[in-house]
Design a protein around this motif. Sequence first.
Motif, PDB file in Angstrom:
ATOM      1  N   ILE A  84      -2.527   9.873   5.563  1.00 21.43           N
ATOM      2  CA  ILE A  84      -2.493   8.413   5.691  1.00 21.43           C
ATOM      3  C   ILE A  84      -1.373   8.120   6.682  1.00 21.43           C
ATOM      4  CG2 ILE A  84      -1.865   6.270   4.513  1.00 21.43           C
ATOM      5  CD1 ILE A  84      -3.129   7.367   1.995  1.00 21.43           C
ATOM      6  N   PHE A  85      -1.641   7.310   7.674  1.00 21.43           N
ATOM      7  CA  PHE A  85      -0.598   7.100   8.680  1.00 21.43           C
ATOM      8  C   PHE A  85      -0.690   5.731   9.333  1.00 21.43           C
ATOM      9  CE2 PHE A  85      -4.181   8.400  11.231  1.00 21.43           C
ATOM     10  CZ  PHE A  85      -4.027   7.737  12.443  1.00 21.43           C
ATOM     11  N   LEU A  86       0.434   5.328   9.870  1.00 19.10           N
ATOM     12  CA  LEU A  86       0.458   4.233  10.828  1.00 19.10           C
ATOM     13  C   LEU A  86       1.337   4.683  11.979  1.00 19.10           C
ATOM     14  CD1 LEU A  86       3.300   2.324  10.890  1.00 19.10           C
ATOM     15  CD2 LEU A  86       2.494   1.820   8.611  1.00 19.10           C
ATOM     16  N   GLY A 139       0.655  12.474   2.891  1.00 16.07           N
ATOM     17  CA  GLY A 139      -0.492  13.342   2.633  1.00 16.07           C
ATOM     18  C   GLY A 139      -0.418  14.703   3.283  1.00 16.07           C
ATOM     19  N   ALA A 140       0.739  15.033   3.867  1.00 12.45           N
ATOM     20  CA  ALA A 140       0.920  16.363   4.471  1.00 12.45           C
ATOM     21  C   ALA A 140       2.389  16.743   4.352  1.00 12.45           C
ATOM     22  CB  ALA A 140       0.493  16.363   5.936  1.00 12.45           C
ATOM     23  N   LYS A 170       1.496   7.330  -4.417  1.00 16.81           N
ATOM     24  CA  LYS A 170       2.222   8.440  -5.031  1.00 16.81           C
ATOM     25  C   LYS A 170       2.533   9.543  -4.014  1.00 16.81           C
ATOM     26  CE  LYS A 170       0.305   7.616  -9.640  1.00 16.81           C
ATOM     27  NZ  LYS A 170      -0.480   8.179 -10.780  1.00 16.81           N
ATOM     28  N   LEU A 171       2.176   9.295  -2.755  1.00 18.79           N
ATOM     29  CA  LEU A 171       2.414  10.295  -1.718  1.00 18.79           C
ATOM     30  C   LEU A 171       3.868  10.277  -1.256  1.00 18.79           C
ATOM     31  CD1 LEU A 171      -0.728   9.703   0.551  1.00 18.79           C
ATOM     32  CD2 LEU A 171      -0.409  11.539  -1.118  1.00 18.79           C
ATOM     33  N   ASP A 172       4.319  11.411  -0.731  1.00 16.74           N
ATOM     34  CA  ASP A 172       5.590  11.464   0.003  1.00 16.74           C
ATOM     35  C   ASP A 172       5.297  11.067   1.449  1.00 16.74           C
ATOM     36  OD1 ASP A 172       7.103  12.330  -2.137  1.00 16.74           O
ATOM     37  OD2 ASP A 172       6.836  14.456  -1.672  1.00 16.74           O
ATOM     38  N   LEU A 210       0.827  -1.207   0.000  1.00 15.94           N
ATOM     39  CA  LEU A 210       0.000   0.000   0.000  1.00 15.94           C
ATOM     40  C   LEU A 210       0.863   1.260   0.000  1.00 15.94           C
ATOM     41  CD1 LEU A 210      -2.854  -0.898   2.532  1.00 15.94           C
ATOM     42  CD2 LEU A 210      -3.071  -0.650   0.052  1.00 15.94           C
ATOM     43  N   LEU A 211       1.930   1.247   0.774  1.00 15.79           N
ATOM     44  CA  LEU A 211       2.778   2.434   0.877  1.00 15.79           C
ATOM     45  C   LEU A 211       3.658   2.616  -0.362  1.00 15.79           C
ATOM     46  CD1 LEU A 211       3.977   2.315   4.617  1.00 15.79           C
ATOM     47  CD2 LEU A 211       1.981   3.467   3.656  1.00 15.79           C
ATOM     48  N   THR A 212       4.279   1.536  -0.819  1.00 17.89           N
ATOM     49  CA  THR A 212       5.216   1.662  -1.939  1.00 17.89           C
ATOM     50  C   THR A 212       4.511   1.962  -3.255  1.00 17.89           C
ATOM     51  OG1 THR A 212       5.201  -0.759  -2.207  1.00 17.89           O
ATOM     52  CG2 THR A 212       6.978   0.205  -0.877  1.00 17.89           C
TER      53      THR A 212
END
Length: 281
Positions: free
Chosen positions: A138-140, A167-168, A91-93, A86-88
């Motif tokens: 988006i976070f963990l 996302g920020a 397209k987010l940083d 999901l993370l890789t």
Amino acid sequence: MVKPIDLWKKKKHRSLAKAVKARLPKSEFNSAAIPRKQITRFSSLGDRTPTLHPTWKSLDTSRLSAACLFERARLQLFMAGVIHPLLTRSKLDFYHVIVADKRWRVSPPSATHKSFDPPRRKVRSAIEKLRSDGYKPIFLAAYEMSGNHSLEEPYVFEPHVHLIVGGAPVEALKAAFQVRLPRGARGRDKPVRVSFIQNSELGNLLGYLTKMKAQDRVEYLGSNGRTNRASNRMRSVEANLWLRCMATLPITHAIQFGGFATSVTALFINAEMATIVRALK
């Protein structure tokens, strides 16, 4: 159909470890060794053994504590099979955020699941601020407890949190997670650290966040006279107190997911082991 891990032979265990290592290079995953190591934890915890799973098969019945090695292994598999893709593919940083406020520190004998409430509140307020500012993070978050050996202060346990957030922008993250320090500590303490994560490093960080080890951060004076820190294993007395604390913390409170398009939290809580293992193929 995936054969239950309890019935696997050595070759199958090696194959699974290789699959996890390919995605989480810093992971120390070893499914073959866990049943033996879990026996040691049963003997250490005594009255808190109901917080541990006795077998791999037991994992499909419920979620238990962060002290359980079977739960830790399941988390590592989930990170490798579900979260890493999901993370890789995003397209987010993504940024690595560490928050460790000295005011959260506790004496080792008094440490319980409640010791993690302050960092959980901090994460909640920071995510709310980001959302109110118009971001969709988006976070963990991985909640940890380490020992703190200071040159000048008594030994304490230090609850803290590591996050991977996308996302920020970095300035918004620093503002959201900001810790207001007493005047005397400003410039000396750095309770919040934010760093950019290269896509190729996401797996290393996911492996690091699932280590769940009893470790000390030891302060020492370097040859240049400056204060440095190094990581060491906890002594057995403190390690047992750490383990008893982690036995009061549900694994579902040691890790937190938010902002994903699918309900990652529900999947983490309810997915059967066969489903998680298949995600690595």
